[in-house]
Each structure stands twice: as C-alpha cells, then as structure tokens.
Enzyme design. Structure first.
Site, mmCIF file in Angstrom:
data_model
loop_
_atom_site.group_PDB
_atom_site.id
_atom_site.type_symbol
_atom_site.label_atom_id
_atom_site.label_comp_id
_atom_site.label_asym_id
_atom_site.label_seq_id
_atom_site.Cartn_x
_atom_site.Cartn_y
_atom_site.Cartn_z
ATOM 1 N N ARG A 3 -19.575 5.672 3.209
ATOM 2 C CA ARG A 3 -18.809 6.346 2.159
ATOM 3 C C ARG A 3 -19.032 5.696 0.793
ATOM 4 O O ARG A 3 -18.956 4.491 0.634
ATOM 5 C CB ARG A 3 -17.318 6.323 2.515
ATOM 6 C CG ARG A 3 -16.465 7.207 1.612
ATOM 7 C CD ARG A 3 -15.000 7.109 1.983
ATOM 8 N NE ARG A 3 -14.743 7.573 3.334
ATOM 9 C CZ ARG A 3 -13.969 6.941 4.214
ATOM 10 N NH1 ARG A 3 -13.387 5.812 3.896
ATOM 11 N NH2 ARG A 3 -13.792 7.427 5.424
ATOM 12 N N ARG B 161 -15.965 1.012 -1.223
ATOM 13 C CA ARG B 161 -14.704 0.261 -1.107
ATOM 14 C C ARG B 161 -14.901 -0.979 -0.230
ATOM 15 O O ARG B 161 -15.482 -0.898 0.849
ATOM 16 C CB ARG B 161 -13.622 1.123 -0.463
ATOM 17 C CG ARG B 161 -13.045 2.203 -1.360
ATOM 18 C CD ARG B 161 -11.709 2.663 -0.821
ATOM 19 N NE ARG B 161 -11.702 2.762 0.640
ATOM 20 C CZ ARG B 161 -10.628 2.697 1.401
ATOM 21 N NH1 ARG B 161 -9.449 2.513 0.849
ATOM 22 N NH2 ARG B 161 -10.705 2.814 2.701
ATOM 23 N N ARG C 24 6.333 6.319 16.687
ATOM 24 C CA ARG C 24 5.321 5.265 16.726
ATOM 25 C C ARG C 24 5.288 4.569 18.080
ATOM 26 O O ARG C 24 4.312 3.918 18.415
ATOM 27 C CB ARG C 24 5.627 4.202 15.655
ATOM 28 C CG ARG C 24 5.285 4.637 14.252
ATOM 29 C CD ARG C 24 5.092 3.429 13.350
ATOM 30 N NE ARG C 24 5.092 3.812 11.948
ATOM 31 C CZ ARG C 24 4.055 4.348 11.332
ATOM 32 N NH1 ARG C 24 2.937 4.564 11.992
ATOM 33 N NH2 ARG C 24 4.134 4.681 10.064
ATOM 34 N N ARG D 235 -9.240 -1.990 11.899
ATOM 35 C CA ARG D 235 -8.345 -0.834 11.740
ATOM 36 C C ARG D 235 -8.329 0.024 12.997
ATOM 37 O O ARG D 235 -7.281 0.484 13.442
ATOM 38 C CB ARG D 235 -8.807 0.046 10.561
ATOM 39 C CG ARG D 235 -8.559 -0.537 9.194
ATOM 40 C CD ARG D 235 -8.334 0.544 8.143
ATOM 41 N NE ARG D 235 -9.506 1.366 7.856
ATOM 42 C CZ ARG D 235 -10.460 1.031 6.976
ATOM 43 N NH1 ARG D 235 -10.397 -0.114 6.338
ATOM 44 N NH2 ARG D 235 -11.470 1.843 6.748
ATOM 45 N N LYS E 24 -6.981 13.510 10.127
ATOM 46 C CA LYS E 24 -5.638 13.970 10.472
ATOM 47 C C LYS E 24 -4.900 14.517 9.242
ATOM 48 O O LYS E 24 -4.246 15.554 9.316
ATOM 49 C CB LYS E 24 -4.888 12.773 11.064
ATOM 50 C CG LYS E 24 -3.528 13.038 11.571
ATOM 51 C CD LYS E 24 -2.994 11.777 12.222
ATOM 52 C CE LYS E 24 -2.645 10.752 11.155
ATOM 53 N NZ LYS E 24 -1.239 10.311 11.201
#
Ligand SMILES: [Zn+2]
Length: 218
Positions: A128, A162, A90, A173, A15
């Site tokens: 990643r 990470r 939101r 998440r 995004k």
C-alpha cells in the site's frame, strides 16, 4: 425477521467498506460502541451519568454497562429494520448477553466474517502506498501508479508508505485479531449462525454475498 449483524474480519479485510455499503444500500445502520460512548459524553441522561461516574473513578466499563448502552441505542427507530454492530460483542460473555437483547427486540443474530487469507492481507498492506496530497491509494502488487512511487495526478509528489504497514507489524495485528476473534467465531459456528464470505474478491462481489445473507433473514 430483522437482523442484528455481527460483522467480523481481520484488519484490512474490508469490513468497514462492507458496513458502509450495507448502510447506504440496505439502510441498516452501523452502531459502533466507540461512537456510542463519545455521544454519551455530551448527553445528560441517567445512563450517560452512570458511564461518566465509572470513567471518572478510573474503572473499566463493565460488560453489563456496555450492553445497557447498546440496548438503549438500538431501541431507537433507525434500528427497527436491523443494525450492524461494530466493536461489540468482543467476547463470548458479551455474545451471550447479546442473545438476551436479540430475544427482547425480536431480532435474529447473523454473524458474518469477511474471510481473507493472511498472506493476501499482508501483501495488500505491505504494497500500500498513499498520495499525501489527494489521498489516492495505490498498491505496488495490484494497483501500481503509472510511474514508480509517484501519484498519477500529482507527478511532483512521492507516495508514502505507512510505517505501520511493515510485514512484521501486520503479522502482530493479524495475530492479535486471530486471538481475539477465534472464540467468537467458534461461538457462532457452534450455534450455526456463522456465514463465511470470500473476501479475496472485489468489494461488489463481496457485498452481493453479504446482501444475500442479510436479505434472506430480513
Ligand atoms: Zn495524488
């Protein structure tokens, strides 16, 4: 008619990249509530004063105050031809407030969701790896380095994974995103303003679709 773009997408869906492309190529600024409140902290306007007094009292910023801040910021000249909202709305209550602002500004609300299957988002994140020296991002699934776990440009440096990018944390998440965003998606779907863009492609292909949606309305 100029658009108010409500851009949505799960963490890792790209995004932010799309918002930057919209800014750079169509000159539609991204208006982020986080940035707005940080900027207000240094201003001496009645609105900035109001926000400070609420914060000083340790109270939550009300929806009414947030929309006031959005209204003031988006009245500026750079938003004349439309803008992208980041961090707002939101909730459906905020989405309803935005309707009034859109009418007052003579703009049309366009909701766009960058759709990426959760499995793919999980794969992207768990694979990643980043070079701590140059910041180059690799992916063990889709863009592996030439030598396992070592930056192509910095052969002496091990790539970093990470701790937030474990499958478990990603699930959390994504579930949080799903819970928070579902009502908004339903809200815009019901009012026929939701555009779904296939986000499981490269950023240029995604952007072409978004550009089509946005320019049709502008
Ligand atoms: Zn490197």
């Amino acid at each position: 008619m100029a658009s108010i773009i409500v851009l949505m997408g799960a963490p890792g869906a790209g995004k932010g990249t799309q918002a930057r492309l919209l800014e750079a190529r169509l000159h539609i600024p991204q208006i982020s509530t986080g940035d707005m409140f940080r900027a207000l902290a240094c201003e001496n306007t009645p609105l900035a004063e109001e926000v400070r007094s609420v914060q000083a009292a340790g109270k939550l910023i009300s929806d009414e105050l947030v929309i006031k801040v959005v209204r003031e910021r988006t009245a500026r000249d750079d938003c004349r031809n439309g803008y992208i909202l980041d961090g707002f709305p939101r909730t459906t209550v905020q989405a309803e407030m935005l309707e009034g602002l859109a009418v007052d500004q003579g703009k049309e609300i366009v909701a766009i969701v960058v759709d990426v299957p959760f499995d793919l988002l999980e794969q992207r994140a768990t694979g990643r790896r980043t070079c701590p020296v140059c910041g180059e991002i690799y992916n063990t699934n889709s863009k592996p380095p030439k030598v396992d776990n070592v930056c192509d440009l910095h052969p002496e440096t091990q790539l970093v994974h990470r701790p937030d990018d474990t499958a478990e944390k990603i699930r959390v998440r994504l579930e949080t995103y799903e819970q928070q965003t579902r009502p908004l998606l339903d809200y815009y779907e019901k009012t026929n303003r939701l555009h779904r863009v296939d986000g499981a492609r490269d950023k240029e292909a995604i952007f072409r679709d978004i550009e089509k949606i946005v320019t049709k309305q502008l």
